[in-house]
Motif scaffolding. Structure first.
Motif, PDB file in Angstrom:
ATOM      1  N   ALA A 235       0.826  -1.207   0.000  1.00 23.54           N
ATOM      2  CA  ALA A 235       0.000   0.000   0.000  1.00 23.54           C
ATOM      3  C   ALA A 235       0.865   1.263   0.000  1.00 23.54           C
ATOM      4  N   LEU A 236       1.931   1.279   0.788  1.00 21.56           N
ATOM      5  CA  LEU A 236       2.828   2.437   0.808  1.00 21.56           C
ATOM      6  C   LEU A 236       3.524   2.622  -0.537  1.00 21.56           C
ATOM      7  N   CYS A 237       3.965   1.539  -1.143  1.00 22.85           N
ATOM      8  CA  CYS A 237       4.625   1.628  -2.447  1.00 22.85           C
ATOM      9  C   CYS A 237       3.641   2.091  -3.520  1.00 22.85           C
ATOM     10  N   TYR A 238       2.395   1.637  -3.445  1.00 21.50           N
ATOM     11  CA  TYR A 238       1.383   2.097  -4.398  1.00 21.50           C
ATOM     12  C   TYR A 238       1.145   3.598  -4.236  1.00 21.50           C
ATOM     13  N   TYR A 239       1.049   4.049  -3.004  1.00 21.67           N
ATOM     14  CA  TYR A 239       0.833   5.476  -2.745  1.00 21.67           C
ATOM     15  C   TYR A 239       1.983   6.313  -3.309  1.00 21.67           C
ATOM     16  N   LEU A 240       3.205   5.893  -3.045  1.00 19.00           N
ATOM     17  CA  LEU A 240       4.357   6.607  -3.590  1.00 19.00           C
ATOM     18  C   LEU A 240       4.453   6.447  -5.102  1.00 19.00           C
ATOM     19  N   GLY A 241       4.081   5.294  -5.610  1.00 22.80           N
ATOM     20  CA  GLY A 241       4.128   5.038  -7.041  1.00 22.80           C
ATOM     21  C   GLY A 241       3.173   5.914  -7.837  1.00 22.80           C
ATOM     22  N   ARG A 242       2.066   6.318  -7.228  1.00 25.41           N
ATOM     23  CA  ARG A 242       1.130   7.220  -7.918  1.00 25.41           C
ATOM     24  C   ARG A 242       1.775   8.553  -8.222  1.00 25.41           C
ATOM     25  N   ARG A 243       2.639   9.031  -7.338  1.00 25.53           N
ATOM     26  CA  ARG A 243       3.291  10.325  -7.528  1.00 25.53           C
ATOM     27  C   ARG A 243       4.598  10.223  -8.292  1.00 25.53           C
ATOM     28  N   LYS A 244       5.265   9.093  -8.208  1.00 27.39           N
ATOM     29  CA  LYS A 244       6.644   9.034  -8.684  1.00 27.39           C
ATOM     30  C   LYS A 244       6.859   8.164  -9.921  1.00 27.39           C
ATOM     31  N   THR A 245       5.846   7.428 -10.383  1.00 26.45           N
ATOM     32  CA  THR A 245       6.002   6.575 -11.560  1.00 26.45           C
ATOM     33  C   THR A 245       4.767   6.672 -12.441  1.00 26.45           C
ATOM     34  N   GLN A 246       4.864   6.053 -13.595  1.00 29.19           N
ATOM     35  CA  GLN A 246       3.730   5.988 -14.516  1.00 29.19           C
ATOM     36  C   GLN A 246       2.874   4.736 -14.291  1.00 29.19           C
ATOM     37  N   SER A 247       3.374   3.772 -13.554  1.00 31.19           N
ATOM     38  CA  SER A 247       2.648   2.512 -13.336  1.00 31.19           C
ATOM     39  C   SER A 247       2.615   2.161 -11.846  1.00 31.19           C
ATOM     40  N   PRO A 248       1.710   2.778 -11.088  1.00 29.17           N
ATOM     41  CA  PRO A 248       1.689   2.551  -9.638  1.00 29.17           C
ATOM     42  C   PRO A 248       1.279   1.137  -9.231  1.00 29.17           C
ATOM     43  N   VAL A 249       0.471   0.460 -10.051  1.00 29.88           N
ATOM     44  CA  VAL A 249       0.046  -0.894  -9.686  1.00 29.88           C
ATOM     45  C   VAL A 249       1.241  -1.842  -9.704  1.00 29.88           C
ATOM     46  N   TRP A 250       2.078  -1.736 -10.722  1.00 29.40           N
ATOM     47  CA  TRP A 250       3.275  -2.571 -10.795  1.00 29.40           C
ATOM     48  C   TRP A 250       4.218  -2.269  -9.640  1.00 29.40           C
ATOM     49  N   VAL A 251       4.363  -0.990  -9.323  1.00 30.08           N
ATOM     50  CA  VAL A 251       5.253  -0.582  -8.232  1.00 30.08           C
ATOM     51  C   VAL A 251       4.749  -1.135  -6.900  1.00 30.08           C
ATOM     52  N   GLY A 252       3.451  -1.042  -6.665  1.00 30.64           N
ATOM     53  CA  GLY A 252       2.874  -1.572  -5.428  1.00 30.64           C
ATOM     54  C   GLY A 252       2.996  -3.082  -5.325  1.00 30.64           C
ATOM     55  N   GLY A 253       2.742  -3.780  -6.421  1.00 37.98           N
ATOM     56  CA  GLY A 253       2.872  -5.236  -6.418  1.00 37.98           C
ATOM     57  C   GLY A 253       4.302  -5.690  -6.210  1.00 37.98           C
ATOM     58  N   PHE A 254       5.228  -5.000  -6.867  1.00 39.50           N
ATOM     59  CA  PHE A 254       6.643  -5.349  -6.711  1.00 39.50           C
ATOM     60  C   PHE A 254       7.114  -5.046  -5.290  1.00 39.50           C
ATOM     61  N   GLY A 255       6.613  -3.942  -4.716  1.00 38.13           N
ATOM     62  CA  GLY A 255       6.954  -3.620  -3.329  1.00 38.13           C
ATOM     63  C   GLY A 255       6.430  -4.664  -2.358  1.00 38.13           C
ATOM     64  N   ALA A 256       5.215  -5.137  -2.597  1.00 42.63           N
ATOM     65  CA  ALA A 256       4.650  -6.181  -1.735  1.00 42.63           C
ATOM     66  C   ALA A 256       5.426  -7.482  -1.885  1.00 42.63           C
ATOM     67  N   LEU A 257       5.824  -7.819  -3.102  1.00 37.48           N
ATOM     68  CA  LEU A 257       6.592  -9.029  -3.333  1.00 37.48           C
ATOM     69  C   LEU A 257       7.964  -8.949  -2.666  1.00 37.48           C
ATOM     70  N   LEU A 258       8.639  -7.817  -2.817  1.00 36.53           N
ATOM     71  CA  LEU A 258       9.952  -7.662  -2.198  1.00 36.53           C
ATOM     72  C   LEU A 258       9.876  -7.644  -0.674  1.00 36.53           C
ATOM     73  N   SER A 259       8.763  -7.193  -0.126  1.00 35.62           N
ATOM     74  CA  SER A 259       8.677  -7.095   1.325  1.00 35.62           C
ATOM     75  C   SER A 259       8.431  -8.453   1.997  1.00 35.62           C
ATOM     76  N   LEU A 260       8.327  -9.520   1.215  1.00 34.81           N
ATOM     77  CA  LEU A 260       8.302 -10.845   1.830  1.00 34.81           C
ATOM     78  C   LEU A 260       9.650 -11.138   2.487  1.00 34.81           C
ATOM     79  N   ILE A 261      10.684 -10.435   2.031  1.00 31.79           N
ATOM     80  CA  ILE A 261      11.985 -10.404   2.708  1.00 31.79           C
ATOM     81  C   ILE A 261      12.129  -8.960   3.189  1.00 31.79           C
TER      82      ILE A 261
END
Length: 69
Positions: free
Chosen positions: A21-47
């Protein structure tokens, strides 16, 4: 000291959802694809350290100019 695997798993899932959720929120302001950024952030946060480094990279990234400018 016993480590409860169920509690640890619940912590990791909650942490992944929060980081996603935090990565999606930041991704809306800082990238063109916030859904990918949020999903990748959630995947990486498993570690957790990887998720925190990714979130730090998003925080330090410059904002994308909006179409209204």
């Amino acid at each position: 000291m016993n480590i409860n695997a169920t509690l640890y798993g619940e912590f990791i899932i909650l942490f992944a959802l929060t980081m996603g959720a935090l990565c999606y929120y930041l991704g809306r302001r800082k990238t063109q694809s916030p859904v990918w950024v949020g999903g990748f952030g959630a995947l990486l946060s498993l570690i957790p350290p990887l998720g925190l480094v990714y979130l730090l990279a998003l925080v330090l990234k410059k904002d994308v100019a909006s179409a209204a400018d």
